[in-house]
Design a protein around this motif. Structure first.
Motif, mmCIF file in Angstrom:
data_model
loop_
_atom_site.group_PDB
_atom_site.id
_atom_site.type_symbol
_atom_site.label_atom_id
_atom_site.label_comp_id
_atom_site.label_asym_id
_atom_site.label_seq_id
_atom_site.Cartn_x
_atom_site.Cartn_y
_atom_site.Cartn_z
ATOM 1 N N ILE A 8 41.124 40.423 32.076
ATOM 2 C CA ILE A 8 40.277 41.489 32.624
ATOM 3 C C ILE A 8 39.210 41.894 31.610
ATOM 4 N N LEU A 9 39.638 42.123 30.378
ATOM 5 C CA LEU A 9 38.705 42.549 29.337
ATOM 6 C C LEU A 9 37.661 41.466 29.047
ATOM 7 N N GLN A 10 38.108 40.223 28.986
ATOM 8 C CA GLN A 10 37.185 39.117 28.722
ATOM 9 C C GLN A 10 36.153 38.996 29.835
ATOM 10 N N LEU A 12 35.135 41.308 32.003
ATOM 11 C CA LEU A 12 34.226 42.453 31.984
ATOM 12 C C LEU A 12 33.211 42.342 30.851
ATOM 13 N N SER A 13 33.631 41.785 29.733
ATOM 14 C CA SER A 13 32.710 41.642 28.599
ATOM 15 C C SER A 13 31.585 40.670 28.921
ATOM 16 N N LEU A 14 31.847 39.713 29.823
ATOM 17 C CA LEU A 14 30.823 38.739 30.216
ATOM 18 C C LEU A 14 29.947 39.268 31.342
ATOM 19 N N ASP A 15 30.576 39.806 32.388
ATOM 20 C CA ASP A 15 29.827 40.228 33.565
ATOM 21 C C ASP A 15 29.163 41.594 33.397
ATOM 22 N N ARG A 16 29.823 42.495 32.644
ATOM 23 C CA ARG A 16 29.342 43.874 32.452
ATOM 24 C C ARG A 16 29.087 44.565 33.793
ATOM 25 N N ASN A 17 29.841 44.141 34.802
ATOM 26 C CA ASN A 17 29.675 44.704 36.140
ATOM 27 C C ASN A 17 31.042 44.704 36.819
ATOM 28 N N VAL A 18 31.515 45.885 37.206
ATOM 29 C CA VAL A 18 32.862 46.015 37.765
ATOM 30 C C VAL A 18 32.996 45.253 39.076
ATOM 31 N N THR A 19 31.967 45.310 39.917
ATOM 32 C CA THR A 19 32.023 44.625 41.212
ATOM 33 C C THR A 19 32.167 43.117 41.032
ATOM 34 N N ASN A 20 31.312 42.526 40.180
ATOM 35 C CA ASN A 20 31.370 41.078 39.949
ATOM 36 C C ASN A 20 32.684 40.665 39.301
ATOM 37 N N ALA A 21 33.128 41.456 38.333
ATOM 38 C CA ALA A 21 34.378 41.127 37.642
ATOM 39 C C ALA A 21 35.564 41.197 38.595
ATOM 40 N N ALA A 22 35.586 42.202 39.457
ATOM 41 C CA ALA A 22 36.694 42.337 40.416
ATOM 42 C C ALA A 22 36.731 41.142 41.368
ATOM 43 N N LEU A 25 38.079 38.109 39.533
ATOM 44 C CA LEU A 25 39.502 38.238 39.208
ATOM 45 C C LEU A 25 40.367 38.384 40.456
ATOM 46 N N HIS A 26 39.719 38.413 41.634
ATOM 47 C CA HIS A 26 40.434 38.586 42.911
ATOM 48 C C HIS A 26 41.229 39.900 42.903
ATOM 49 N N MET A 27 40.548 40.955 42.467
ATOM 50 C CA MET A 27 41.126 42.293 42.448
ATOM 51 C C MET A 27 40.205 43.235 43.216
ATOM 52 N N THR A 28 40.738 44.386 43.581
ATOM 53 C CA THR A 28 39.871 45.425 44.118
ATOM 54 C C THR A 28 39.209 46.156 42.952
ATOM 55 N N GLN A 29 38.055 46.747 43.201
ATOM 56 C CA GLN A 29 37.387 47.517 42.149
ATOM 57 C C GLN A 29 38.261 48.672 41.688
ATOM 58 N N ALA A 30 38.958 49.278 42.643
ATOM 59 C CA ALA A 30 39.814 50.427 42.300
ATOM 60 C C ALA A 30 40.943 50.007 41.357
ATOM 61 N N ILE A 124 38.734 27.359 37.827
ATOM 62 C CA ILE A 124 37.350 26.894 37.867
ATOM 63 C C ILE A 124 36.414 28.085 37.963
ATOM 64 N N ARG A 125 35.406 28.088 37.103
ATOM 65 C CA ARG A 125 34.383 29.121 37.145
ATOM 66 C C ARG A 125 33.056 28.441 37.439
ATOM 67 N N THR A 126 32.436 28.810 38.552
ATOM 68 C CA THR A 126 31.174 28.217 38.961
ATOM 69 C C THR A 126 30.027 29.104 38.497
#
Length: 293
Positions: A8-10, A12-22, A25-30, A124-126
């Motif tokens: 999660i931390l890694q 977020l450090s790349l995307d710097r955006n909660v929506t994109n990171a969620a 990671l296949h998670m909800t923003q909440a 896989i990360r596209t």
């Protein structure tokens, strides 16, 4: 903290955006926000500052992110080393792949690999090729399959190249291009630069861009409907018949073809991991490369 928290931390450090990171990671923003708040509470400090432009790392955040990256790297190395001892190959692979390759080439490679090694988990990360190389440089992935030329000082295998082509719904004279509607294929910055360089070899004024599209299949469809011409790599056209399209490979003024290359990159030490080694071998086989490193 556990491996999920490190990831999660890694991310977020790349995307710097909660929506994109969620989403990644296949998670909800909440759920993601709740976990970060709990971690910040656990360490009694704030990792991120929330701004209108996204997340900004605090000094404490930089420290915890570096820790998370190291822990993830160590965890992957240990699990892969343990798995490679077993004759029944197990472990994980972390790969960054360009969108074009993942759409048109990667499925056959994955099918061949999974058939032979069904117990290996693949992540896989596209991303565009520039970002994929950055992920490899920071050890976020073990392999990057990228398009175009990129600076990488370690291991690189050429997987081939294909022409960059002009496509239109009818035969088109190159001299008329500046006056015709242009559908811009919005992709990796390096490819944009290559196409721009080619354009200004022949024309003094910019193309008449009427729309921008980041998907090659959609771009091809719009061209087939007569909405304009486009210029894109022919990876999506290889081994297929498009009778309703005029396809013309482009050349420079010196008659040298305009080409788009694909490369597989990795660190030399990563090839000692059996899962990585076997994936490289199968990728080379599927790409018609006889001399496998």
């Amino acid at each position: 903290m556990d491996t999920r928290d490190w990831l999660i931390l890694q991310t977020l450090s790349l995307d710097r955006n909660v929506t994109n990171a969620a989403q990644e990671l296949h998670m909800t923003q909440a759920a993601l926000t709740y976990r970060i708040k709990n971690l910040e509470k656990e360490f009694s400090c704030q990792f991120f500052l929330r701004t209108s432009k996204g997340l900004v790392l605090t000094n404490q955040g930089e420290i915890i992110i570096n820790y998370a990256k190291e822990m993830l790297k160590d965890y992957r190395e240990v699990t892969n080393e343990l798995a490679s001892i077993d004759s029944d190959l197990r472990g994980t692979l972390h790969i960054a792949v360009s969108p074009a390759f993942s759409k048109y080439k990667l499925p056959d490679i994955l099918a061949a690999f999974r058939k032979k090694y069904p117990n290996v988990d693949i992540y896989i990360r596209t991303h565009n090729s520039t970002h994929s190389v950055e992920l490899l440089k920071h050890d976020e992935v073990q392999i990057a399959i990228v398009r175009g030329n990129h600076n990488w000082i370690e291991e690189k295998i050429s997987l081939g190249q294909e022409p960059i082509v002009l496509i239109a719904n009818k035969e088109t004279n190159l001299r008329s291009l500046p006056s015709l509607p242009y559908i811009l294929y919005d992709t990796d910055q390096k490819l944009k630069q290559e196409i721009d360089d080619w354009w200004y070899e022949f024309f003094s004024r910019p193309p008449h861009t009427i729309m921008t599209i980041n998907d090659s299949d959609t771009c091809r469809l719009f061209v087939s409907k007569g909405l304009g011409f486009s210029i894109l790599p022919s990876i999506s056209l290889l081994n297929k018949n498009y009778p309703n399209l005029y396809i013309r490979p482009l050349t420079h003024r010196n008659k040298k073809p305009l080409m788009r290359s694909t490369s597989l990159m990795y660190r030399k030490q990563s090839a000692q991991i059996l899962t990585v080694k076997k994936f490289i071998e199968i990728t080379c086989e599927q790409s018609g490369i006889k001399q496998i490193p």
